[in-house]
Design a protein around this motif. Sequence first.
Motif, PDB file in Angstrom:
ATOM      1  N   VAL A 168       0.831  -1.201   0.000  1.00 37.14           N
ATOM      2  CA  VAL A 168       0.000   0.000   0.000  1.00 37.14           C
ATOM      3  C   VAL A 168       0.870   1.258   0.000  1.00 37.14           C
ATOM      4  O   VAL A 168       2.076   1.200   0.264  1.00 37.14           O
ATOM      5  CB  VAL A 168      -0.946   0.024   1.230  1.00 37.14           C
ATOM      6  N   GLN A 169       0.208   2.381  -0.281  1.00 37.88           N
ATOM      7  CA  GLN A 169       0.892   3.672  -0.296  1.00 37.88           C
ATOM      8  C   GLN A 169       0.210   4.616   0.682  1.00 37.88           C
ATOM      9  O   GLN A 169      -1.024   4.714   0.708  1.00 37.88           O
ATOM     10  CB  GLN A 169       0.881   4.270  -1.699  1.00 37.88           C
ATOM     11  N   SER A 214       4.046  -2.685   3.427  1.00 37.12           N
ATOM     12  CA  SER A 214       3.100  -3.801   3.453  1.00 37.12           C
ATOM     13  C   SER A 214       2.332  -3.810   4.766  1.00 37.12           C
ATOM     14  O   SER A 214       2.877  -3.484   5.826  1.00 37.12           O
ATOM     15  CB  SER A 214       3.837  -5.129   3.283  1.00 37.12           C
ATOM     16  N   ILE A 215       1.062  -4.188   4.700  1.00 37.25           N
ATOM     17  CA  ILE A 215       0.232  -4.290   5.902  1.00 37.25           C
ATOM     18  C   ILE A 215       0.680  -5.504   6.700  1.00 37.25           C
ATOM     19  O   ILE A 215       0.639  -6.633   6.225  1.00 37.25           O
ATOM     20  CB  ILE A 215      -1.253  -4.414   5.527  1.00 37.25           C
ATOM     21  N   SER A 216       1.134  -5.268   7.941  1.00 34.82           N
ATOM     22  CA  SER A 216       1.635  -6.359   8.777  1.00 34.82           C
ATOM     23  C   SER A 216       0.610  -6.843   9.790  1.00 34.82           C
ATOM     24  O   SER A 216       0.812  -7.878  10.416  1.00 34.82           O
ATOM     25  CB  SER A 216       2.904  -5.918   9.503  1.00 34.82           C
ATOM     26  N   GLY A 217      -0.499  -6.111   9.980  1.00 36.00           N
ATOM     27  CA  GLY A 217      -1.526  -6.519  10.929  1.00 36.00           C
ATOM     28  C   GLY A 217      -2.601  -5.456  11.037  1.00 36.00           C
ATOM     29  O   GLY A 217      -2.412  -4.307  10.615  1.00 36.00           O
ATOM     30  N   LYS A 267      -8.144   0.411  11.410  1.00 34.29           N
ATOM     31  CA  LYS A 267      -6.735   0.777  11.408  1.00 34.29           C
ATOM     32  C   LYS A 267      -5.865  -0.455  11.162  1.00 34.29           C
ATOM     33  O   LYS A 267      -6.296  -1.598  11.345  1.00 34.29           O
ATOM     34  CB  LYS A 267      -6.344   1.453  12.721  1.00 34.29           C
ATOM     35  N   CYS A 268      -4.619  -0.205  10.777  1.00 33.05           N
ATOM     36  CA  CYS A 268      -3.680  -1.298  10.525  1.00 33.05           C
ATOM     37  C   CYS A 268      -2.262  -0.811  10.781  1.00 33.05           C
ATOM     38  O   CYS A 268      -2.020   0.385  11.010  1.00 33.05           O
ATOM     39  CB  CYS A 268      -3.813  -1.806   9.086  1.00 33.05           C
ATOM     40  N   TYR A 269      -1.312  -1.728  10.718  1.00 30.06           N
ATOM     41  CA  TYR A 269       0.112  -1.418  10.825  1.00 30.06           C
ATOM     42  C   TYR A 269       0.750  -1.612   9.450  1.00 30.06           C
ATOM     43  O   TYR A 269       0.496  -2.607   8.777  1.00 30.06           O
ATOM     44  CB  TYR A 269       0.793  -2.340  11.841  1.00 30.06           C
ATOM     45  N   VAL A 270       1.582  -0.655   9.068  1.00 31.89           N
ATOM     46  CA  VAL A 270       2.263  -0.722   7.771  1.00 31.89           C
ATOM     47  C   VAL A 270       3.766  -0.757   8.025  1.00 31.89           C
ATOM     48  O   VAL A 270       4.297   0.089   8.754  1.00 31.89           O
ATOM     49  CB  VAL A 270       1.891   0.478   6.880  1.00 31.89           C
ATOM     50  N   LYS A 271       4.446  -1.714   7.406  1.00 30.14           N
ATOM     51  CA  LYS A 271       5.877  -1.875   7.596  1.00 30.14           C
ATOM     52  C   LYS A 271       6.611  -1.820   6.271  1.00 30.14           C
ATOM     53  O   LYS A 271       6.123  -2.299   5.251  1.00 30.14           O
ATOM     54  CB  LYS A 271       6.186  -3.220   8.278  1.00 30.14           C
ATOM     55  N   GLN A 312      -0.427   2.983  14.295  1.00 27.95           N
ATOM     56  CA  GLN A 312      -1.544   2.601  13.444  1.00 27.95           C
ATOM     57  C   GLN A 312      -1.811   3.658  12.373  1.00 27.95           C
ATOM     58  O   GLN A 312      -1.598   4.850  12.573  1.00 27.95           O
ATOM     59  CB  GLN A 312      -2.823   2.390  14.267  1.00 27.95           C
ATOM     60  N   VAL A 313      -2.293   3.183  11.227  1.00 30.52           N
ATOM     61  CA  VAL A 313      -2.662   4.049  10.115  1.00 30.52           C
ATOM     62  C   VAL A 313      -4.110   3.754   9.749  1.00 30.52           C
ATOM     63  O   VAL A 313      -4.515   2.587   9.660  1.00 30.52           O
ATOM     64  CB  VAL A 313      -1.752   3.816   8.892  1.00 30.52           C
ATOM     65  N   ASN A 314      -4.904   4.784   9.546  1.00 29.74           N
ATOM     66  CA  ASN A 314      -6.305   4.601   9.179  1.00 29.74           C
ATOM     67  C   ASN A 314      -6.407   4.010   7.780  1.00 29.74           C
ATOM     68  O   ASN A 314      -5.734   4.455   6.849  1.00 29.74           O
ATOM     69  CB  ASN A 314      -7.046   5.938   9.244  1.00 29.74           C
ATOM     70  N   LEU A 315      -7.263   2.996   7.615  1.00 23.87           N
ATOM     71  CA  LEU A 315      -7.386   2.304   6.333  1.00 23.87           C
ATOM     72  C   LEU A 315      -7.874   3.219   5.220  1.00 23.87           C
ATOM     73  O   LEU A 315      -7.500   3.052   4.056  1.00 23.87           O
ATOM     74  CB  LEU A 315      -8.347   1.110   6.476  1.00 23.87           C
ATOM     75  N   CYS A 316      -8.709   4.193   5.548  1.00 24.78           N
ATOM     76  CA  CYS A 316      -9.265   5.077   4.516  1.00 24.78           C
ATOM     77  C   CYS A 316      -8.202   5.972   3.896  1.00 24.78           C
ATOM     78  O   CYS A 316      -8.440   6.581   2.842  1.00 24.78           O
ATOM     79  CB  CYS A 316     -10.405   5.915   5.083  1.00 24.78           C
TER      80      CYS A 316
END
Length: 433
Positions: A369-370, A378-381, A387-391, A405-409
Amino acid sequence: MQNRVFVINRQGEPLMPCKQQKCRKLLQSGKAKVIKKEPFTIQLLFGSTGYKQLVSIGVDSGQHHIGLAVTSQDKVLFQGEVSLRQDVKKLLDTRRIYRRGRRNRNTRYRPPRFLNRAKPAGWLPPSVVSKVQHNINWIRRLRAVLPKAELHIEVGKFDMAKMKQPDITALGYQQGDLYGYETAKQYVLDRDNYTCQICHGKTKDPKLKIHHIIYRSTGGTNQVSNLLTVCATCHTQANHQPGGKLYALQAKKFQSHRSLKGATFMNILRRRLFTAFPEAKFQYGAQTTLDRAKLDLPKAHYNDAVTISGIQKIAQQPTAIVMFHQFRKKKRSLHEATARKGRKTPNRASKRNAKNTKAINGFHLNDYVQLPNGRRGSISGFSGQYKCYVKAGNHYLTINPKYKQVNLCKLKVIRHQNNWNVLEINTSDYMMA
């Protein structure tokens, strides 16, 4: 020049790889469809036999990385590198600890099984099997999408006895370290002249012990090179702690320690590749070094693979490398310290834990994702429902520095990925890494 895209016809037969521009036109016009992502392969939806020519596959086999290359005449059509998982042993050790803990807590939920300990002929540890099988599988993946492919593989052959003792002779191979001794303890005591190697006999303590320099819990072995004679006065808990004499000795041994695990693995892998691909052409690293110097290529796994393929002159070579990194997607409760049966609220419906969530609102685990700031990962969880974690590698990518955490929207999906992270990078970035 970009890496070519692998193509198969409507009947499933491989054709020559095509350029990425042609691939995009075929997909946009509906004349082809994507059937595989590792490596990226399309299938034509119309009849086509296609012109086929001889291609060569170069494979730089290895324990941590696999170099891959496809060449034809004086052109490099594809070059890539596979990074293998190195955490299998650690996860199996964790699972074993948790399993033994459940048994000791008297929470057994099935009859004990003690007759399943026999190892079949040719048995290998799971961590070794994983790496060996991935070397074989990636070769098969390339051969399945290439016509008339000639296979070239680099393997390693190591004399571990000579690595430990360079002046070993023919008789020395039959007489190991313990030759003439009944036990390893007897050998270590005699080797150290029955003297503590920390105080060198100053304490005059008659009770001697055998000490592991590098503890087995941190990767040490029971080999005599990892054993040392110490007296009871020096073999104390305080000396094992940071700042103690035994701890300092361990740090010094770590710096000078030459592990033979890599050499052992390459010897195992060589024999397995001989069996799996008897028709392949094999060569060793010394020859690859000379051939790579003739082609004036820098040292890299993908350049080794290009050299191994047997190409004599390079007229065209891609300016990018396709990187494949294996991703551990499933986090089963088998690895959890608290078993499902022992929780306060029994999990009778086998509901997945939050960390095992595969997808939320169209986003999937491991999607590339960007972020709004242009950074990619990449989304790690997932965390909650929004929300999700991006690594990116081992680093978290965030919008607000206060939160991981980063908001999915706010994310844009670039590519959906399964168990492999696929990334195409420039050769200049690879050399800087």
